[in-house]
Scaffold this motif. Structure first.
Motif, PDB file in Angstrom:
ATOM      1  N   ARG A   1       0.860  -1.177   0.000  1.00 45.60           N
ATOM      2  CA  ARG A   1       0.000   0.000   0.000  1.00 45.60           C
ATOM      3  C   ARG A   1       0.894   1.223   0.000  1.00 45.60           C
ATOM      4  NH1 ARG A   1      -1.468  -5.121   1.563  1.00 45.60           N
ATOM      5  NH2 ARG A   1      -3.725  -5.323   1.709  1.00 45.60           N
ATOM      6  N   ARG A   2       0.294   2.351  -0.121  1.00 44.75           N
ATOM      7  CA  ARG A   2       1.090   3.579  -0.237  1.00 44.75           C
ATOM      8  C   ARG A   2       1.878   3.839   1.027  1.00 44.75           C
ATOM      9  NH1 ARG A   2       1.316   7.922  -3.461  1.00 44.75           N
ATOM     10  NH2 ARG A   2       2.005   9.874  -2.583  1.00 44.75           N
ATOM     11  N   ARG A   3       3.128   4.150   0.835  1.00 45.27           N
ATOM     12  CA  ARG A   3       3.970   4.563   1.953  1.00 45.27           C
ATOM     13  C   ARG A   3       4.079   6.070   1.931  1.00 45.27           C
ATOM     14  NH1 ARG A   3       9.357   5.865   2.733  1.00 45.27           N
ATOM     15  NH2 ARG A   3      10.216   5.293   4.738  1.00 45.27           N
ATOM     16  N   SER A   4       3.759   6.706   3.034  1.00 45.96           N
ATOM     17  CA  SER A   4       3.750   8.158   3.081  1.00 45.96           C
ATOM     18  C   SER A   4       5.146   8.707   2.961  1.00 45.96           C
ATOM     19  CB  SER A   4       3.121   8.642   4.387  1.00 45.96           C
ATOM     20  OG  SER A   4       1.804   8.165   4.501  1.00 45.96           O
TER      21      SER A   4
ATOM     22  N   LYS B   1      10.157  -2.416  10.209  1.00 48.24           N
ATOM     23  CA  LYS B   1       9.723  -1.204   9.507  1.00 48.24           C
ATOM     24  C   LYS B   1       8.258  -1.311   9.086  1.00 48.24           C
ATOM     25  CE  LYS B   1      11.087   2.023   5.889  1.00 48.24           C
ATOM     26  NZ  LYS B   1      10.935   3.111   6.867  1.00 48.24           N
ATOM     27  N   SER B   2       7.831  -2.504   8.658  1.00 45.49           N
ATOM     28  CA  SER B   2       6.424  -2.695   8.308  1.00 45.49           C
ATOM     29  C   SER B   2       5.531  -2.429   9.513  1.00 45.49           C
ATOM     30  CB  SER B   2       6.205  -4.119   7.787  1.00 45.49           C
ATOM     31  OG  SER B   2       6.923  -4.347   6.594  1.00 45.49           O
ATOM     32  N   ASP B   3       5.915  -2.948  10.677  1.00 45.14           N
ATOM     33  CA  ASP B   3       5.099  -2.740  11.879  1.00 45.14           C
ATOM     34  C   ASP B   3       5.014  -1.260  12.249  1.00 45.14           C
ATOM     35  OD1 ASP B   3       4.740  -5.467  12.057  1.00 45.14           O
ATOM     36  OD2 ASP B   3       6.395  -5.773  13.466  1.00 45.14           O
ATOM     37  N   SER B   4       6.139  -0.553  12.186  1.00 43.39           N
ATOM     38  CA  SER B   4       6.109   0.873  12.535  1.00 43.39           C
ATOM     39  C   SER B   4       5.311   1.673  11.519  1.00 43.39           C
ATOM     40  CB  SER B   4       7.542   1.410  12.629  1.00 43.39           C
ATOM     41  OG  SER B   4       8.208   1.304  11.386  1.00 43.39           O
ATOM     42  N   ASP B   5       5.388   1.313  10.234  1.00 43.88           N
ATOM     43  CA  ASP B   5       4.607   2.017   9.218  1.00 43.88           C
ATOM     44  C   ASP B   5       3.116   1.815   9.430  1.00 43.88           C
ATOM     45  OD1 ASP B   5       6.893   2.958   8.054  1.00 43.88           O
ATOM     46  OD2 ASP B   5       6.929   1.493   6.417  1.00 43.88           O
ATOM     47  N   VAL B   6       2.715   0.585   9.785  1.00 40.00           N
ATOM     48  CA  VAL B   6       1.302   0.311  10.031  1.00 40.00           C
ATOM     49  C   VAL B   6       0.803   1.103  11.237  1.00 40.00           C
ATOM     50  CG1 VAL B   6      -0.305  -1.470  10.810  1.00 40.00           C
ATOM     51  CG2 VAL B   6       1.242  -1.941   8.930  1.00 40.00           C
ATOM     52  N   ASP B   7       1.576   1.111  12.304  1.00 38.32           N
ATOM     53  CA  ASP B   7       1.161   1.866  13.495  1.00 38.32           C
ATOM     54  C   ASP B   7       1.020   3.353  13.187  1.00 38.32           C
ATOM     55  OD1 ASP B   7       1.220  -0.482  14.904  1.00 38.32           O
ATOM     56  OD2 ASP B   7       3.221  -0.164  15.750  1.00 38.32           O
ATOM     57  N   ARG B   8       1.981   3.899  12.447  1.00 39.84           N
ATOM     58  CA  ARG B   8       1.924   5.318  12.136  1.00 39.84           C
ATOM     59  C   ARG B   8       0.741   5.654  11.227  1.00 39.84           C
ATOM     60  NH1 ARG B   8       6.593   5.681  10.492  1.00 39.84           N
ATOM     61  NH2 ARG B   8       6.253   5.452   8.247  1.00 39.84           N
ATOM     62  N   GLU B   9       0.510   4.821  10.219  1.00 38.44           N
ATOM     63  CA  GLU B   9      -0.584   5.102   9.292  1.00 38.44           C
ATOM     64  C   GLU B   9      -1.939   4.955   9.972  1.00 38.44           C
ATOM     65  OE1 GLU B   9      -2.220   3.723   4.882  1.00 38.44           O
ATOM     66  OE2 GLU B   9      -0.371   2.868   5.713  1.00 38.44           O
ATOM     67  N   ARG B  10      -2.098   3.934  10.813  1.00 35.71           N
ATOM     68  CA  ARG B  10      -3.383   3.762  11.490  1.00 35.71           C
ATOM     69  C   ARG B  10      -3.657   4.914  12.447  1.00 35.71           C
ATOM     70  NH1 ARG B  10      -5.799  -1.792  14.105  1.00 35.71           N
ATOM     71  NH2 ARG B  10      -7.761  -0.890  14.839  1.00 35.71           N
ATOM     72  N   THR B  11      -2.655   5.325  13.191  1.00 31.41           N
ATOM     73  CA  THR B  11      -2.825   6.457  14.106  1.00 31.41           C
ATOM     74  C   THR B  11      -3.198   7.725  13.347  1.00 31.41           C
ATOM     75  OG1 THR B  11      -1.224   5.494  15.641  1.00 31.41           O
ATOM     76  CG2 THR B  11      -1.684   7.842  15.862  1.00 31.41           C
ATOM     77  N   GLN B  12      -2.529   7.943  12.213  1.00 31.80           N
ATOM     78  CA  GLN B  12      -2.786   9.144  11.445  1.00 31.80           C
ATOM     79  C   GLN B  12      -4.200   9.150  10.869  1.00 31.80           C
ATOM     80  OE1 GLN B  12      -0.137   9.588   8.162  1.00 31.80           O
ATOM     81  NE2 GLN B  12      -0.971  11.542   7.509  1.00 31.80           N
TER      82      GLN B  12
ATOM     83  N   ILE C   1      -9.233   2.816   6.625  1.00 27.88           N
ATOM     84  CA  ILE C   1      -9.016   2.185   7.931  1.00 27.88           C
ATOM     85  C   ILE C   1      -9.086   0.662   7.795  1.00 27.88           C
ATOM     86  CG2 ILE C   1     -10.014   1.830  10.212  1.00 27.88           C
ATOM     87  CD1 ILE C   1      -8.494   4.373  10.086  1.00 27.88           C
ATOM     88  N   GLY C   2     -10.057   0.183   7.018  1.00 27.89           N
ATOM     89  CA  GLY C   2     -10.181  -1.255   6.822  1.00 27.89           C
ATOM     90  C   GLY C   2      -8.967  -1.854   6.134  1.00 27.89           C
ATOM     91  N   GLU C   3      -8.385  -1.106   5.181  1.00 23.30           N
ATOM     92  CA  GLU C   3      -7.192  -1.600   4.495  1.00 23.30           C
ATOM     93  C   GLU C   3      -5.996  -1.659   5.447  1.00 23.30           C
ATOM     94  OE1 GLU C   3      -6.625   0.910   1.149  1.00 23.30           O
ATOM     95  OE2 GLU C   3      -8.119  -0.116  -0.088  1.00 23.30           O
ATOM     96  N   VAL C   4      -5.883  -0.671   6.322  1.00 27.07           N
ATOM     97  CA  VAL C   4      -4.791  -0.693   7.297  1.00 27.07           C
ATOM     98  C   VAL C   4      -4.958  -1.876   8.243  1.00 27.07           C
ATOM     99  CG1 VAL C   4      -3.697   0.557   9.182  1.00 27.07           C
ATOM    100  CG2 VAL C   4      -4.423   1.788   7.145  1.00 27.07           C
ATOM    101  N   GLU C   5      -6.194  -2.141   8.685  1.00 29.40           N
ATOM    102  CA  GLU C   5      -6.432  -3.282   9.565  1.00 29.40           C
ATOM    103  C   GLU C   5      -6.126  -4.597   8.855  1.00 29.40           C
ATOM    104  OE1 GLU C   5     -10.440  -2.813  10.752  1.00 29.40           O
ATOM    105  OE2 GLU C   5     -10.023  -1.278  12.290  1.00 29.40           O
TER     106      GLU C   5
ATOM    107  N   GLU D   1      -2.450  -9.230   8.035  1.00 32.44           N
ATOM    108  CA  GLU D   1      -1.540 -10.006   7.201  1.00 32.44           C
ATOM    109  C   GLU D   1      -0.152 -10.070   7.816  1.00 32.44           C
ATOM    110  OE1 GLU D   1      -1.641  -8.222   3.396  1.00 32.44           O
ATOM    111  OE2 GLU D   1      -3.626  -8.988   2.859  1.00 32.44           O
ATOM    112  N   LEU D   2       0.319  -8.945   8.354  1.00 29.45           N
ATOM    113  CA  LEU D   2       1.631  -8.954   8.997  1.00 29.45           C
ATOM    114  C   LEU D   2       1.629  -9.850  10.231  1.00 29.45           C
ATOM    115  CD1 LEU D   2       2.585  -5.156   8.744  1.00 29.45           C
ATOM    116  CD2 LEU D   2       3.484  -7.044   7.380  1.00 29.45           C
ATOM    117  N   SER D   3       0.532  -9.836  10.986  1.00 36.13           N
ATOM    118  CA  SER D   3       0.438 -10.686  12.171  1.00 36.13           C
ATOM    119  C   SER D   3       0.397 -12.161  11.789  1.00 36.13           C
ATOM    120  CB  SER D   3      -0.812 -10.332  12.979  1.00 36.13           C
ATOM    121  OG  SER D   3      -0.774  -8.975  13.400  1.00 36.13           O
ATOM    122  N   ALA D   4      -0.138 -12.464  10.582  1.00 38.64           N
ATOM    123  CA  ALA D   4      -0.213 -13.848  10.120  1.00 38.64           C
ATOM    124  C   ALA D   4       1.104 -14.359   9.557  1.00 38.64           C
ATOM    125  CB  ALA D   4      -1.309 -13.984   9.070  1.00 38.64           C
ATOM    126  N   GLY D   5       2.105 -13.483   9.453  1.00 39.95           N
ATOM    127  CA  GLY D   5       3.413 -13.922   8.999  1.00 39.95           C
ATOM    128  C   GLY D   5       3.795 -13.501   7.602  1.00 39.95           C
ATOM    129  N   PHE D   6       2.895 -12.783   6.904  1.00 44.55           N
ATOM    130  CA  PHE D   6       3.242 -12.295   5.576  1.00 44.55           C
ATOM    131  C   PHE D   6       4.213 -11.115   5.690  1.00 44.55           C
ATOM    132  CE2 PHE D   6      -0.911 -14.286   4.875  1.00 44.55           C
ATOM    133  CZ  PHE D   6      -0.593 -15.133   3.830  1.00 44.55           C
TER     134      PHE D   6
END
Length: 502
Positions: free
Chosen positions: A16-19, A389-400, A423-427, A432-437
């Motif tokens: 997905r788009r990276r800010s 980095k994926s985890d930090s990007d997800v946290d930042r995007e969801r918070t934003q 929001i649904g796409e971020v979730e 997916e990241l939690s599932a190991g992708f």
């Protein structure tokens, strides 16, 4: 390189788009806003006359909202300005200097878009047991990277199996690439070059007819010749090359070993591991290109008409003395606004401005990949992302995004359905990241090669239509056609890492 809001959902690895560094605002747009605010402040403070500040703000407003060649003006204007500046200085045309008298070793002359490229050979013992085989490694001094190139092919059965099997195979290919998405991985990107070119076989038909002219006629033989005559116009040569690019800045070298030696050893080892993963995923790695193979591939993709010259060169006296590869680099490059001429061919490059917004089957690119009658290179660049980095990007995007929705509610604005979808796409991404992708940033580039500009225009329109039919929007690389041509070559050099956000 471009990143996109959409992910290709037929693949289990997507981006997905990276800010950018200014949140969701691209740096170029943020720069325009800063100039407008600066002009307004100078006018209010009395440092700049109001008419001048107003003119600057009008220009900034046009850059913010206006478009050039169907793209936002703030994105494309820097590339256009750079191209016009080169043209004013007569730097968009390059001719190779030919020395009449050479005293000592003559360095290879290269056009500016290829400057900083070096070619090495490194011996490995895993390609052929008990034998050291040289592989070619391209060093990009500007990017500080080393690249090895693998020649890969499939079993030809992908289009014949059912959709579930296709999805399973794509997951396996994605897992092979995802092996690089780990912490402290030296591999910066993996690039696939899918190159096709029409192959005239009429000469082969004529030779067979001449060879069999004295023999008795046979229905099977005549049917075979008629089949060749009917299909000769649609037969194409197809080749897939895969680059493995290692960044020297990511290496941890032993004490006393040079950075170059450590890089050559690392890129060879990463190529070996990737070749094993691809073979396990149902693909077959035929070889790792040698230095001579890299030069030949570069010349053929730059000007397909040199194929016959290369065949003659291999039978020449130079081949007998061990010099079987053509001279590295073209003789002439003319970088125009909408195309680039390289020797006897003209090229035009597009980037994938948008990907399909709906779920697609595994064979969704077939109509674009197998568009017959033209020479083209479909380049897909993958950049593995470390899990942290994926985890930090997800946290930042969801918070934003949640903060933006809360701000809209508090100020009485309507929360759009697109906000809920984001929001649904971020979730979904977090699940997916939690599932190991793993995540892989990606971009697509398409380069068309023709013999004349008129042919380029006609075939280009057909390719744009074929791309639109599969849900892909192609945008020409206005002012950057030379960079697009280089990106289609197996040299490990690509466009800016955040193309479309600069």
């Amino acid at each position: 390189m471009a990143t996109n809001d959409e992910s290709v959902r037929g693949y289990r690895f997507g981006e997905r788009r990276r800010s950018g560094m200014f949140g969701t605002i691209p740096p170029s747009l943020a720069g325009v806003g800063a100039v407008a605010l600066g002009a307004a402040w100078c006018a209010i403070a009395g440092y700049v006359p109001m008419p001048i500040a107003g003119a600057v703000m009008l220009v900034c407003g046009w850059l913010w909202f206006g478009k050039l060649h169907d793209r936002p003006a703030h994105e494309i204007l820097p590339a256009l300005a750079t191209w016009w500046w080169r043209r004013l200085r007569s730097r968009n045309r390059w001719y190779r200097p030919v020395a009449l008298i050479v005293d000592g070793e003559q360095p290879t002359a290269l056009p500016p878009v290829l400057s900083g490229i070096d070619l090495f050979e490194f011996d490995v013992d895993w390609l052929s047991p008990g034998e050291n085989v040289p592989i070619g490694v391209v060093r990009d001094r500007q990017a500080g990277s080393l690249t090895a190139v693998l020649k890969v092919c499939g079993d030809g059965q992908f289009a014949l199996v059912d959709s579930a099997t296709q999805s399973m195979r794509i997951d396996e290919w994605g897992s092979a690439i995802g092996g690089f998405a780990r912490e402290n991985s030296p591999v910066a990107r993996v690039t696939f070059h899918d190159w096709t070119s029409p192959v005239p076989i009429r000469d082969t038909v004529a030779q067979l007819e001449s060879r069999w002219s004295d023999e008795a006629e046979h229905p099977a033989r005549e049917g075979y010749l008629q089949l060749l005559r009917d299909t000769s116009a649609t037969v194409v040569d197809h080749e897939v090359l895969v680059e493995v690019t290692v960044e020297l800045s990511r290496l941890s070298k032993p004490k006393g070993e040079s950075v170059l030696a450590a890089g050559l050893r690392t890129v060879a080892e990463q190529s070996r591991l990737f070749a094993h993963r691809l073979n396990g995923a149902g693909l077959r790695v035929e070889s790792v290109l040698s230095g001579s193979d890299l030069v030949t591939a570069m010349r053929v993709r730059s000007d397909p008409s040199v194929v016959e010259q290369l065949a003659t060169l291999k039978r020449s006296l130079a081949a007998a003395t061990g010099v079987s590869a053509p001279t590295f680099g073209p003789m002439h490059v003319d970088d125009q606004l909408g195309h680039v001429a390289v020797d006897g061919a003209v090229h035009r490059s597009w980037w994938f401005a948008s990907w399909p917004r709906r779920e697609v089957p595994g064979s969704w690119l077939d109509s674009l990949m197998f568009e017959s009658g033209c020479t083209r290179s479909l380049t897909t660049v993958f950049e593995p992302v470390p899990p942290s980095k994926s985890d930090s990007d997800v946290d930042r995007e969801r918070t934003q995004r949640e903060a933006n929705m809360e701000t809209r509610r508090r100020k009485g604005f309507i929360v759009r359905r697109a906000d809920h979808k984001a929001i649904g796409e971020v979730e979904s991404r977090e699940n997916e990241l939690s599932a190991g992708f793993v995540e892989v940033r990606y971009t697509g580039l398409l380069t068309l090669t023709a013999t004349t500009v008129d042919q380029l225009e006609t075939q280009g329109a057909d390719l744009e239509q074929a791309a639109a039919n599969v849900g892909v929007e192609l945008q020409p690389l206005w002012g950057r056609q030379g960079d697009g041509w280089v990106s289609s070559l197996p040299l490990g050099r690509n466009l800016a890492r955040r193309f479309g956000e600069h």
